[in-house]
Enzyme design. Structure first.
Site, short mmCIF file in Angstrom:
data_model
loop_
_atom_site.label_atom_id
_atom_site.label_comp_id
_atom_site.label_asym_id
_atom_site.label_seq_id
_atom_site.Cartn_x
_atom_site.Cartn_y
_atom_site.Cartn_z
N LYS A 85 27.70 -25.69 39.02
CA LYS A 85 28.63 -24.99 38.13
C LYS A 85 27.81 -24.20 37.11
O LYS A 85 26.80 -24.70 36.60
CB LYS A 85 29.52 -26.02 37.42
CG LYS A 85 30.66 -25.42 36.60
CD LYS A 85 31.50 -26.54 35.96
CE LYS A 85 32.70 -26.00 35.21
NZ LYS A 85 33.51 -27.09 34.61
N SER A 91 38.38 -26.51 35.52
CA SER A 91 37.58 -25.30 35.41
C SER A 91 36.44 -25.21 36.43
O SER A 91 35.90 -24.13 36.64
CB SER A 91 36.96 -25.23 34.01
OG SER A 91 36.05 -26.30 33.83
N SER A 127 38.33 -31.19 34.83
CA SER A 127 37.76 -29.99 35.45
C SER A 127 37.05 -30.20 36.78
O SER A 127 36.82 -29.25 37.52
CB SER A 127 36.79 -29.31 34.48
OG SER A 127 37.52 -28.65 33.48
#
Lengths: 468, 483
Positions: free
Chosen positions: B78, B153, B177
């Protein structure tokens, strides 16, 4: 009545590393922005890790200032935007939700007066702004982050000072105290910084910032007290404001920036878990802490019979008291104290001179012995000391090369006195009339013997010759 | 050779010499090139370097030299987790060109075990969002239907694993997330116990509640990654000092005799009917496997969304204060600006969601409101923790749907922050209380959209959590991603 309170920032300069990373705590004399890492410049993703030694040193200050140390300490973020603050928040401590800073509620005695310590907190120093040209007119501000993250202890007092003189005394005591504890060198530039709050009767409180050296604090407060008093006397209101000390003009100036009440939006610092401080750790620390200045002074007086005043001077400066501890013996302690406080302190009165001293502990001890057992006069001792400071050569070497041995051979001394009697005929006849002038002749003899003559013996011989 | 194999299968194929690392990595890169324009999982792709690394690891294997346990496994990271050579943008215009001078601890641990970072995955700007629509680089899309959001996210992480653009991914979970995209993309995602995995190098959003967590196609792959990334880190004071566990060993132990509580407040009226039905089916499967299931009430869940957004926003407002563009950032001169004017100007480049949360956070921390909002939220958190502690006295695990609704269309809720915030109702309990939670896929809805279920365990009970998740995984048979 005038009320003064202080906020003192003291760097823990004796630590190896910064408060939250492994960069050097000693940032001085390094090229700009060379003593930095992702943590102290707050790069994205970096996290602070607490320097446990800093907690220990701050605890020592708290103990020495008679503060309470809580069972748990925690850290907060103080949020504000400023170019010297890499994360735009400062990691500090905050007691608004209960005492969690490293110390609170302490008391310091100065000249019989109690100064209450409100709190002591451990925090990080910001970076340093460097203005190109003067700060008023410059177009360019440079930032040096070498200092960012240096461990700092903030000491906040209650408004217990009645005049600037008390403030000066307190600051001297505090500086000696942190130095004696071995946590900080308060005389390094910027190591100890002081902000003051001052109000006079019927006036508002004014904050004074930017006092460059803590020695100027007394001057700044004095100026401010006079200024406020003259306003009050004329019936003009003293504005509650922040004023800056203008070092060039030696006056305080109203800060031009709007002093709206800053809202720091304090927030617990979750990256640093709460630190438990066990009571037995505190007790241990107390045992390990160096002897306090007060205890040291008492010991000097009681054990060695050193006069109060000499003991006072000797015990307050760590440099000199360390020198004393290492060079004295049971028999020469008083003389060592005397040499240090009357002669050495005069010769080595600056930081540079102190570091340049070549003098060894053995030197001082030997010198004191020589004076105690009468092989050398105090006058010659002074000359020898100067030589030792420069070269560190041994006393015996210095004595022979500079011919400083005591002239205790009575016949050669008598010979010299005879010479003086011939040269100073007028003074001699005068002395016969008026014995008070005899010292003039003693002085002449001392000069002629380059101080090697023992003043007592000289006087005795002269008196005999004058049949007094 | 199939790309959709599990990490465990990959390791045995490479070890036996049936496939080479280079072969697998090359095929993964081909796959990225083929599907990336449909799903947009990545912000930065590092193909060339990945291939070079693959060749090096093959060489080591051929020479029978010592290799790391991940044997060249391609992973995505990420883009809010720092990588020393690849830029770390946080999907923000403010960090468009930021290259960290260091690897996050989790990244260096992966590298030490010879895994290959194939690219940086898309996210909502600074991990604030539940759909990956709030990315400066544009949204990621759901591989099961590119008109739908992939969750967030860590959307890019979920998408990259689901669409076979990597083997496993590291995401971060602040309020769900990791689990939200895992659920929406039909993959597995774990939010570890707070303090188990290092956050050093994870760009902070809400530092008191977030953790780095793995996303994979199989529960056993999650266990494998945890064996590499979990454990104390001297760079992160919040990581706990305890002996490392082997999460892979005994993963097939089963759940016979385990007590599992179905959280009442997470299975109420607000939850989609199809999801509820799938959840109930999964619960009966757990019972079939020998677990004892019972309802459990966690009253504080009602207040959790309010408490979460108060605390997370407060921390965000402080954590993101450092982005003043002075030490790093995008190209924008200071000439003609006074400090505060410059800072305001550059900070107007944050996206709408980040701006919203920073303003909210600054407000709840300001004088006069701190007690009313922030302290109250912390009280809710304490209350939740004590309710969780009580619950785990009665049961070993908790179960609930991961997401209350099915994936929805891109743009459908982007203008309604409150609706988006409510998506987190089932996930944030784990963040506010620090406990671990895992989302695993259980069904595909009638409209062809993934449904996930979430299991929670008490703090540091990851091993038992993974065992339960593995048992349930063995009872489900899901179709391959239609991409």
């Amino acid at each position: 009545m005038t009320k003064i309170g202080l906020e003192i920032h003291c760097q823990l300069t004796k630590l190896e590393s910064k408060l939250f990373c492994s960069c050097k705590a000693d940032y001085r004399s390094l090229p700009p922005n060379s003593n930095i890492c992702p943590i102290c410049v707050g790069l994205p993703g970096s996290l602070p890790t607490l320097n446990k030694k800093a907690v220990e040193k701050a605890s020592m200050i708290s103990i020495a200032l008679g503060c309470k140390i809580p069972e748990k300490i925690s850290f907060f973020r103080k949020n504000y935007f400023y170019p010297d603050l890499p994360k735009n928040f400062q990691i500090t401590q905050y007691n608004a939700y209960g005492p969690t800073s490293i110390g609170s509620d302490g008391i310091v005695q100065i000249e019989g007066k109690e100064i209450r310590i409100r709190r002591i907190q451990l925090e990080e120093d910001p970076g340093r702004l460097v203005y190109e040209g003067s700060s008023q007119k410059t177009q360019i501000t440079l930032v040096d982050y070498n200092r960012a993250g240096t461990p700092l202890v903030e000491i906040v007092t209650e408004p217990d000072f009645e005049n600037p003189r008390q403030v000066r005394i307190f600051l001297n005591v505090l500086a000696d105290l942190v130095e004696n504890l071995g946590v900080s060198d308060p005389y390094l530039e910027g190591a100890m910084r002081v902000d003051g709050n001052i109000s006079v009767e019927k006036g508002n409180r004014v904050e004074i910032k930017n006092v460059g050296s803590f020695r100027d604090v007394e001057k700044a407060l004095h100026f401010e007290m006079t200024r406020q008093q003259s306003l009050v006397d004329r019936g003009i209101e003293v504005a509650a404001e922040t004023r800056h000390w203008d070092d060039a003009r030696k006056i305080t100036v109203s800060s031009r920036s709007k002093e709206e009440e800053q809202d720091y939006r304090y927030l617990p610092e979750a990256d640093i878990p709460i630190v438990g401080i066990a009571q037995d750790r505190i007790e241990n620390l107390k045992k390990q802490m160096p002897e306090s200045i007060v205890a040291k002074k008492e010991r000097y007086v009681k054990k060695y019979g050193i006069p109060q005043q000499v003991a006072d001077v000797l015990s307050s400066g760590k440099f000199y008291s360390d020198l004393f501890e290492k060079s004295h013996t049971e028999s020469n302690a008083k003389e060592v104290a005397n040499i240090i406080t009357t002669d050495l302190m005069g010769f080595a009165d600056t930081r540079e001179k102190k570091t340049d001293l070549k003098l060894t502990h053995r030197n001082i001890s030997d010198l004191a012995d020589a004076i105690v057992n009468g092989t050398m006069t105090r006058n010659s001792g002074k000359i020898a000391l100067q030589e030792m400071i420069k070269t560190g050569r041994s006393l015996s070497e210095i004595m022979s090369s500079l011919d400083l041995g005591n002239m205790n051979d009575a016949s050669s001394l008598e010979k010299i006195i005879d010479e003086v009697f011939v040269e100073e005929e007028k003074a001699v006849s005068e002395a016969k009339q008026n014995p008070d002038t005899i010292n003039y002749i003693v002085g002449k003899v001392m000069r002629k013997t380059k101080g090697k003559a023992d003043p007592g013996t000289t006087l005795e011989i002269i008196r005999k010759k004058l049949s007094l | 050779m199939k790309l959709g194999i599990s990490a465990t299968e990959y390791l045995s194929l490479v070890r036996s010499g049936e496939i080479s690392v280079e072969e697998f990595v090359a095929k993964t890169i081909d796959r990225i090139q083929a599907v990336e324009n449909k799903v947009h999982a990545y912000i930065t792709i590092d193909s060339e370097n990945a291939l070079n690394k693959a060749k090096l690891i093959d060489k080591k294997i051929r020479a029978k030299e010592k290799t790391g346990m991940l044997l060249g496994m391609p992973v995505s990271i990420k883009d809010n987790i720092c990588t020393a050579r690849l830029r770390t943008t946080c999907a923000s215009g403010l960090l468009e060109n930021f290259v960290a001078p260091y690897d996050a601890t989790v990244v260096s641990r992966l590298k030490q075990q010879d895994s290959i970072i194939i690219g940086k995955a898309n996210l909502d700007e600074f991990a604030m969002g539940s759909t990956t629509e709030f990315s400066h680089f544009g949204p990621s899309k759901n591989p099961w239907n590119p008109e739908y959001v992939p969750g967030g996210s860590s959307g890019g992480s979920g998408v990259s694993v689901s669409s076979l653009e990597c083997m496993v991914s590291l995401g971060s979970d602040t309020g769900g997330s990791v689990r939200s995209p895992a659920s929406f993309c039909s993959v597995v995602g774990l939010k570890p116990t707070y303090g188990l995995v290092s956050r050093y190098g994870l760009v902070s959003y809400a530092n008191s509640i977030e953790q780095v967590g793995p996303i994979a196609r199989k529960v056993e792959d999650i266990a494998l990654v945890m064996n590499v990334i979990a454990g104390h880190d001297p760079h992160d004071d919040t990581t706990v000092k305890k002996t490392n566990e082997d999460y892979v060993a005994g993963i097939d132990t089963g759940i016979k005799g385990k007590k599992i509580g179905l959280v009442q407040q997470m299975t109420g009226d607000g939850v989609d009917k199809e999801i509820l039905a799938a959840t109930n089916k999964a619960v009966s499967k757990l019972q079939d496997l020998g677990a004892e299931c019972m309802p459990v009430s966690l009253g504080a869940v009602e207040h959790s969304v309010a408490a979460y957004y108060t605390i997370a926003s407060a921390e965000a407002s402080s954590n993101l204060a450092r982005y003043d563009n002075l030490r790093y950032g995008f190209d924008f001169g200071t000439e003609g600006y006074e400090f505060k004017a410059y800072v305001s100007k550059v900070r107007s480049n944050f996206g709408p969601e980040v701006t919203r949360r920073m303003l909210l956070g600054a407000f709840v921390l300001s004088a006069g409101y701190y007690g009313k909002y922030y302290l109250k939220a912390q009280k809710v958190r304490t209350m939740m923790k004590s309710q969780i502690d009580e619950a785990f006295k009665k049961v070993d695990l908790l179960v609930a749907p991961t997401m209350p609704i099915l994936p929805f269309k891109l743009g459908e809720k982007i203008d309604d922050p409150l609706k988006l915030y409510l998506l987190d109702i089932n996930t944030i309990t784990a963040n506010l209380t620090g406990i671990p939670a895992i989302s695993i896929p259980i069904e595909i809805s009638s409209a062809g959209l993934p449904i996930g279920i979430q299991l929670f365990a008490n703090s540091f009970q990851e091993k038992s959590l993974l065992q339960a998740a593995y048992s349930l995984q063995q009872t489900v048979n899901l179709p391959e991603v239609p991409l």
